[in-house]
Write a protein that holds these residues in place. Sequence first.
Motif, PDB file in Angstrom:
ATOM      1  N   UNK A  53       0.835  -1.198   0.000  1.00  0.00           N
ATOM      2  CA  UNK A  53       0.000   0.000   0.000  1.00  0.00           C
ATOM      3  C   UNK A  53       0.869   1.247   0.000  1.00  0.00           C
ATOM      4  N   UNK A  54       0.468   2.237  -0.788  1.00  0.00           N
ATOM      5  CA  UNK A  54       1.088   3.555  -0.782  1.00  0.00           C
ATOM      6  C   UNK A  54       0.152   4.507  -0.067  1.00  0.00           C
ATOM      7  N   UNK A  55       0.637   5.152   0.982  1.00  0.00           N
ATOM      8  CA  UNK A  55      -0.203   6.133   1.652  1.00  0.00           C
ATOM      9  C   UNK A  55       0.464   7.500   1.584  1.00  0.00           C
ATOM     10  N   UNK A  56      -0.347   8.527   1.791  1.00  0.00           N
ATOM     11  CA  UNK A  56       0.159   9.887   1.733  1.00  0.00           C
ATOM     12  C   UNK A  56      -0.959  10.848   1.388  1.00  0.00           C
ATOM     13  N   UNK A  57      -0.785  12.086   1.763  1.00  0.00           N
ATOM     14  CA  UNK A  57      -1.795  13.089   1.493  1.00  0.00           C
ATOM     15  C   UNK A  57      -1.917  13.345  -0.001  1.00  0.00           C
ATOM     16  N   UNK A  58      -2.996  13.998  -0.378  1.00  0.00           N
ATOM     17  CA  UNK A  58      -3.173  14.405  -1.768  1.00  0.00           C
ATOM     18  C   UNK A  58      -1.999  15.293  -2.182  1.00  0.00           C
ATOM     19  N   UNK A  59      -1.416  14.987  -3.338  1.00  0.00           N
ATOM     20  CA  UNK A  59      -0.265  15.757  -3.792  1.00  0.00           C
ATOM     21  C   UNK A  59       1.069  15.227  -3.327  1.00  0.00           C
ATOM     22  N   UNK A  60       1.064  14.082  -2.632  1.00  0.00           N
ATOM     23  CA  UNK A  60       2.316  13.536  -2.106  1.00  0.00           C
ATOM     24  C   UNK A  60       3.116  12.782  -3.165  1.00  0.00           C
ATOM     25  N   UNK A  61       2.500  12.495  -4.312  1.00  0.00           N
ATOM     26  CA  UNK A  61       3.216  11.823  -5.393  1.00  0.00           C
ATOM     27  C   UNK A  61       2.761  10.407  -5.682  1.00  0.00           C
ATOM     28  N   UNK A  62       1.680   9.951  -5.026  1.00  0.00           N
ATOM     29  CA  UNK A  62       1.237   8.559  -5.189  1.00  0.00           C
ATOM     30  C   UNK A  62       0.858   8.247  -6.642  1.00  0.00           C
ATOM     31  N   UNK A  63       0.014   9.080  -7.218  1.00  0.00           N
ATOM     32  CA  UNK A  63      -0.441   8.822  -8.587  1.00  0.00           C
ATOM     33  C   UNK A  63       0.707   8.923  -9.583  1.00  0.00           C
ATOM     34  N   UNK A  64       1.575   9.909  -9.404  1.00  0.00           N
ATOM     35  CA  UNK A  64       2.742  10.038 -10.280  1.00  0.00           C
ATOM     36  C   UNK A  64       3.579   8.768 -10.227  1.00  0.00           C
ATOM     37  N   UNK A  65       3.807   8.248  -9.035  1.00  0.00           N
ATOM     38  CA  UNK A  65       4.609   7.044  -8.878  1.00  0.00           C
ATOM     39  C   UNK A  65       3.954   5.850  -9.570  1.00  0.00           C
ATOM     40  N   UNK A  66       2.644   5.696  -9.384  1.00  0.00           N
ATOM     41  CA  UNK A  66       1.940   4.587 -10.031  1.00  0.00           C
ATOM     42  C   UNK A  66       1.997   4.703 -11.547  1.00  0.00           C
ATOM     43  N   UNK A  67       1.862   5.918 -12.061  1.00  0.00           N
ATOM     44  CA  UNK A  67       1.920   6.118 -13.509  1.00  0.00           C
ATOM     45  C   UNK A  67       3.288   5.744 -14.073  1.00  0.00           C
ATOM     46  N   UNK A  68       4.342   6.019 -13.320  1.00  0.00           N
ATOM     47  CA  UNK A  68       5.692   5.682 -13.767  1.00  0.00           C
ATOM     48  C   UNK A  68       5.921   4.169 -13.725  1.00  0.00           C
ATOM     49  N   UNK A  69       5.477   3.545 -12.650  1.00  0.00           N
ATOM     50  CA  UNK A  69       5.648   2.096 -12.525  1.00  0.00           C
ATOM     51  C   UNK A  69       4.831   1.360 -13.586  1.00  0.00           C
ATOM     52  N   UNK A  70       3.662   1.898 -13.924  1.00  0.00           N
ATOM     53  CA  UNK A  70       2.797   1.257 -14.904  1.00  0.00           C
ATOM     54  C   UNK A  70       3.107   1.603 -16.344  1.00  0.00           C
ATOM     55  N   UNK A  71       4.136   2.413 -16.575  1.00  0.00           N
ATOM     56  CA  UNK A  71       4.510   2.754 -17.937  1.00  0.00           C
ATOM     57  C   UNK A  71       3.609   3.769 -18.602  1.00  0.00           C
ATOM     58  N   UNK A  72       2.844   4.509 -17.802  1.00  0.00           N
ATOM     59  CA  UNK A  72       1.967   5.549 -18.348  1.00  0.00           C
ATOM     60  C   UNK A  72       2.687   6.884 -18.474  1.00  0.00           C
ATOM     61  N   UNK A  73       3.847   7.005 -17.843  1.00  0.00           N
ATOM     62  CA  UNK A  73       4.626   8.245 -17.846  1.00  0.00           C
ATOM     63  C   UNK A  73       6.104   7.875 -17.771  1.00  0.00           C
ATOM     64  N   UNK A  74       6.977   8.828 -18.039  1.00  0.00           N
ATOM     65  CA  UNK A  74       8.411   8.586 -17.997  1.00  0.00           C
ATOM     66  C   UNK A  74       9.063   9.509 -16.974  1.00  0.00           C
ATOM     67  N   UNK A  75      10.050   8.996 -16.222  1.00  0.00           N
ATOM     68  CA  UNK A  75      10.705   9.816 -15.196  1.00  0.00           C
ATOM     69  C   UNK A  75      11.706  10.792 -15.800  1.00  0.00           C
TER      70      UNK A  75
END
Length: 222
Positions: free
Chosen positions: A35-57
Amino acid sequence: MVVVEDLHRSYGRGAAAVHALRGVSFEVPRGELVALKGRSGSGKTTLLNLVGGLDEPDRGSVTVDGLDLAQLDEDGRLELRRDRVGFVFQSFGLIPILTAAENVGVPLRLRRTDPREREERVETLLGLVGLADHAEQRPGELSGGQQQRVAIARALANRPALLIADEPTGQLDAETGLAVMELLRAVVRAEHVTALVATHDTTLLGLADRVLELSDGGIVEH
């Protein structure tokens, strides 16, 4: 299953730049629900998008199931998302005119799976998520919790190695959200997949094998 090393991602430039991730590193063993926890804006969605290949670092690396995502072209990323990664989002994303069974079968149709094999897989998955009796109902005839169960079944259609879920209980009441999280844990075991689940609901964190906390773009707790 997942190896993340020194991951950085920013949006915008100069003084207005938003640093979503600042040097994130972690590993997820095969078969774990993390589980990834953190407040809104903490980077959770960005991290998931990178791991899932939806975005590039901007910097750093992501390896999923032995594949270095930086070495993949767009076709390779598409293949990764189609064959190795299943996605579950806060908005269920079901096709309104299709039945539950047809929604689950969409990824299999895209892969041109044999119709008989496709029907058997859809039947198995709807049974797994407790919706065998709702196969012919459309999304508008299902509750929010039932729609999310259909979305989970659809994400598992192609037998992915990794399941990524971004706030999967965000639109559900507490009781239904807990049931969906328990379902995710059950399918991790039943389908032998690895899961990375972002949630802000602290009551759900106890169902994870491990919890990573994000704050200001970095991991502050394991």
